[in-house]
Design an enzyme around this catalytic site. Structure first.
Site, PDB file in Angstrom:
ATOM      1  N   ASN A  16       0.807  -1.220   0.000  1.00  0.00           N
ATOM      2  CA  ASN A  16       0.000   0.000   0.000  1.00  0.00           C
ATOM      3  C   ASN A  16       0.841   1.272   0.000  1.00  0.00           C
ATOM      4  O   ASN A  16       0.429   2.291  -0.568  1.00  0.00           O
ATOM      5  CB  ASN A  16      -0.996  -0.018   1.161  1.00  0.00           C
ATOM      6  CG  ASN A  16      -2.155  -0.973   0.878  1.00  0.00           C
ATOM      7  OD1 ASN A  16      -2.231  -1.550  -0.206  1.00  0.00           O
ATOM      8  ND2 ASN A  16      -3.045  -1.136   1.838  1.00  0.00           N
ATOM      9  N   ASN A  52      -4.825   1.459   4.524  1.00  0.00           N
ATOM     10  CA  ASN A  52      -4.088   0.982   5.700  1.00  0.00           C
ATOM     11  C   ASN A  52      -2.686   0.491   5.361  1.00  0.00           C
ATOM     12  O   ASN A  52      -2.440   0.126   4.221  1.00  0.00           O
ATOM     13  CB  ASN A  52      -4.880  -0.174   6.345  1.00  0.00           C
ATOM     14  CG  ASN A  52      -5.944   0.350   7.283  1.00  0.00           C
ATOM     15  OD1 ASN A  52      -5.683   1.199   8.111  1.00  0.00           O
ATOM     16  ND2 ASN A  52      -7.163  -0.161   7.123  1.00  0.00           N
ATOM     17  N   HIS A  77      -4.397   3.614  14.419  1.00  0.00           N
ATOM     18  CA  HIS A  77      -5.497   2.741  13.998  1.00  0.00           C
ATOM     19  C   HIS A  77      -4.987   1.299  13.983  1.00  0.00           C
ATOM     20  O   HIS A  77      -4.697   0.737  12.951  1.00  0.00           O
ATOM     21  CB  HIS A  77      -5.944   3.178  12.597  1.00  0.00           C
ATOM     22  CG  HIS A  77      -7.161   2.462  12.101  1.00  0.00           C
ATOM     23  ND1 HIS A  77      -8.283   2.259  12.862  1.00  0.00           N
ATOM     24  CD2 HIS A  77      -7.443   1.922  10.886  1.00  0.00           C
ATOM     25  CE1 HIS A  77      -9.194   1.621  12.140  1.00  0.00           C
ATOM     26  NE2 HIS A  77      -8.703   1.405  10.943  1.00  0.00           N
TER      27      HIS A  77
END
Ligand code: APR
Length: 309
Positions: free
Chosen positions: A95, A120, A175
């Site tokens: 990512n 993410n 997160h």
């Protein structure tokens, strides 16, 4: 509509975000994806639902980043989602490459835009976006705290059998598993949940919140959550487009706030037309401070893997 929002990635999170933005008539929406025909097909399908859903937002799909030019906000959902057994951190190398490439292209085409990162591992991807765009820190933010707080609120409402509308919750930090739900600042009709629930029950709800994403991955198996993540990204977008100045927990670049430096992490911010207009510093107990620092350390470790400054 007089506002334009581009959603990069027309997968589960991206397409659901586009649907909600259009149905709330917040803006025109451009959906961009690398898979040929995919964003075009989803945009057309959503356009054909418009007469029934009664909105006049225009939706277009494209495989070319040029279609994003002049956007007010760009929401980044491009990337791979996790599968059972994977943590968000396992997505980092794939990512990071995708987010860097996307941001380099779209930031030039919309130099005044505000970037909302959803891909993410979230806090690390905010760093990639911040570096690759060169945008000021008020125009780069990450969606996570709103989602984590919504999960906590849903669990509080289920536990007490009350309306979700009466609930308020704050989840700070990264997160991931180290996120920091704050029961003292989480309320039902203004009453802190510490006065309504036993410590054991609160701890159980906190644990479920921390593992909320994994719970969904375990059930869906072929991908990760997308309805609630899309809702969270849309709430942030609405606050910016309408200059509502809502206080929402978002990943923001900290330079000394909460004793944390040069790191994106979830904290309460005021969201208005300039993006992050203020970082709200709430007082924390020693235990809460320690938990936030632990979370910051986990984000810093991931950031180090990116070879960024
Ligand atoms: N440019 C545009 N789109 C891209 C690119 C790129 N360079 N690379 C991948 N995509 C697209 C994929 O083609 C796919 O359609 O991103 C989309 C991702 O969609 P899904 O696989 O359905 O994943 P989704 O569930 O939407 O999650 C996306 O958000 O919540 C996070 O962890 C999640 O990082 C993941 C992201």
């Amino acid at each position: 509509m007089d506002k334009k929002v581009t959603v990069i990635g027309a997968g589960n999170v991206g397409a659901t975000t586009a649907q909600r933005l259009a149905e709330k008539e917040l803006c025109d929406v451009v959906l961009i994806d690398i898979v040929e025909g995919f964003p075009q097909g989803k945009a057309l399908d959503l356009t054909e639902a418009a007469p029934i859903e009664k909105h006049d937002a225009h939706l277009t799909g494209s495989n070319r980043y040029e279609a994003s030019a002049g956007s007010d906000i760009i929401i980044i959902t491009a990337g791979i989602p996790r599968k059972p057994g994977m943590s968000r951190d396992d997505l980092i190398s794939t990512n990071a490459g995708i987010v860097k490439n996307v941001i380099q292209q779209v930031s030039k085409l919309s130099p005044k835009s505000i970037l909302i990162i959803v891909s993410n591992p979230l806090d690390a991807m905010c760093h990639v976006a911040y570096e690759a765009s060169g945008f000021p820190k008020n125009r780069v933010l990450g969606m996570a705290g709103v989602l984590d707080s919504a999960r906590f609120r849903a669990f509080i409402a289920m536990e007490l059998n009350v309306s979700v509308e009466n609930t308020h919750a704050f989840v700070l930090g990264g997160h991931g598993d180290t996120m920091v739900p704050l029961p003292r600042y989480s309320t039902v009709a203004g009453i802190p949940i510490t006065e309504l629930l036993s410590k054991e029950r609160i701890d159980a709800l906190i644990d479920r919140t921390r593992k909320g994403g994994a719970e969904i991955v375990g059930l869906i198996k072929t991908g990760s959550a997308f309805y609630a993540p899309a809702s969270a990204a849309v709430e942030m977008t609405e606050s910016i487009l309408k200059d509502k100045k809502k206080i929402l927990p978002c990943a923001a670049y900290l330079e000394g706030e909460y004793g944390i430096n040069d790191l994106f992490i979830g904290v309460p911010v005021k969201l208005g037309k300039n993006g992050i207009e203020e970082i709200i510093q709430i007082s924390l107990t020693d235990d809460e401070k320690e938990a936030l620092q632990k979370s910051a350390d986990a984000v810093a470790e991931l950031k180090a893997l990116l070879n960024l400054n």
